[in-house]
Design an enzyme around this catalytic site. Structure first.
Site, short mmCIF file in Angstrom:
data_model
loop_
_atom_site.label_atom_id
_atom_site.label_comp_id
_atom_site.label_asym_id
_atom_site.label_seq_id
_atom_site.Cartn_x
_atom_site.Cartn_y
_atom_site.Cartn_z
CE LYS A 9 -19.11 72.38 -1.44
NZ LYS A 9 -18.32 73.43 -0.27
CG ASN A 112 -18.44 72.98 2.92
OD1 ASN A 112 -18.75 71.90 1.99
ND2 ASN A 112 -18.57 74.56 3.32
P1 CMP Z 1 -18.32 76.35 -0.33
O1 CMP Z 1 -19.63 77.36 0.02
O2 CMP Z 1 -18.61 75.58 -1.40
O3 CMP Z 1 -17.02 77.76 -1.05
C1 CMP Z 1 -16.09 77.51 -0.81
C2 CMP Z 1 -15.35 76.34 0.07
O4 CMP Z 1 -13.46 76.40 0.42
C3 CMP Z 1 -16.69 77.01 1.53
O5 CMP Z 1 -17.61 76.01 0.94
C4 CMP Z 1 -15.84 75.58 1.78
O6 CMP Z 1 -15.89 74.21 1.72
C5 CMP Z 1 -14.01 76.24 1.45
N1 CMP Z 1 -13.91 76.27 2.69
C6 CMP Z 1 -13.66 77.59 2.95
N2 CMP Z 1 -12.86 78.34 3.96
C7 CMP Z 1 -12.34 77.19 4.24
C8 CMP Z 1 -10.94 76.39 5.30
N3 CMP Z 1 -10.77 77.70 5.79
N4 CMP Z 1 -10.61 75.57 4.77
C9 CMP Z 1 -10.31 74.76 4.14
N5 CMP Z 1 -11.91 75.11 2.56
C10 CMP Z 1 -12.58 76.20 2.86
#
Ligand code: CMP
Length: 142
Positions: A9, A112
């Site tokens: 990312k 993340n």
């Molecule tokens: P990813 O694996 O890319 O799939 C969906 C993304 O949404 C996840 O990683 C996080 O980066 C984001 N995400 C999931 N839950 C939350 C949350 N509670 N608050 C903010 N971002 C979130």
């Protein structure tokens, strides 16, 4: 053999973690079948994350994923989806196991560092968002 999609990312690219992250997958024996640096637009981000469109974090997620370049990569191997998810760690870095990418490098659940397909169905949907069939290189015979 299974294929999965990972995205490094915008935060992972900004932190100069591309080499570190790819090394972890290669060291684990996973093969790169396609890789590119790309900047996605709003409609591409919304399409990619459409399963989350009702979530309260959706708008922030789209803004973040369009905020800078990302790496898209197809990895292949036995049980590649599960192996990649183990190497990444859980979505929330606070809960991620020690030694995983998110545990070591991620700031928060929103920032993340990395995405990986969570199932065969997700991988089948996600890979064509970034690569056409000709861009996914098969193992050469001989
Ligand atoms: P990813 O694996 O890319 O799939 C969906 C993304 O949404 C996840 O990683 C996080 O980066 C984001 N995400 C999931 N839950 C939350 C949350 N509670 N608050 C903010 N971002 C979130």
């Amino acid at each position: 053999m299974e294929q999965t999609l990972i995205l490094i990312k915008p935060d992972g690219v900004k932190k100069h973690l591309i080499g570190e992250i790819i090394k972890r997958f290669e060291s684990n024996g996973l093969d790169i079948r396609a890789i590119k640096l790309v900047r996605i637009n709003r409609s591409q981000a919304e399409g990619f994350y459409q399963v989350h469109k009702e979530q309260p974090f959706f708008e922030e997620l789209v803004q973040f994923m369009t905020s800078g370049p990302i790496i898209a990569c197809v990895l292949e191997g036995e049980r590649a989806i599960t192996r990649v998810r183990q190497i990444m760690g859980t979505t929330d870095p606070k809960k991620a196991e020690k030694g995983t990418i998110r545990n070591e490098f991620a700031d928060s659940i929103r920032y993340n560092i990395i995405h990986g397909s969570d199932s065969k169905a997700s991988a089948d949907y996600e890979i064509p968002n970034f690569f056409n069939r000709l861009e996914i290189i098969g193992i050469q015979a001989g």
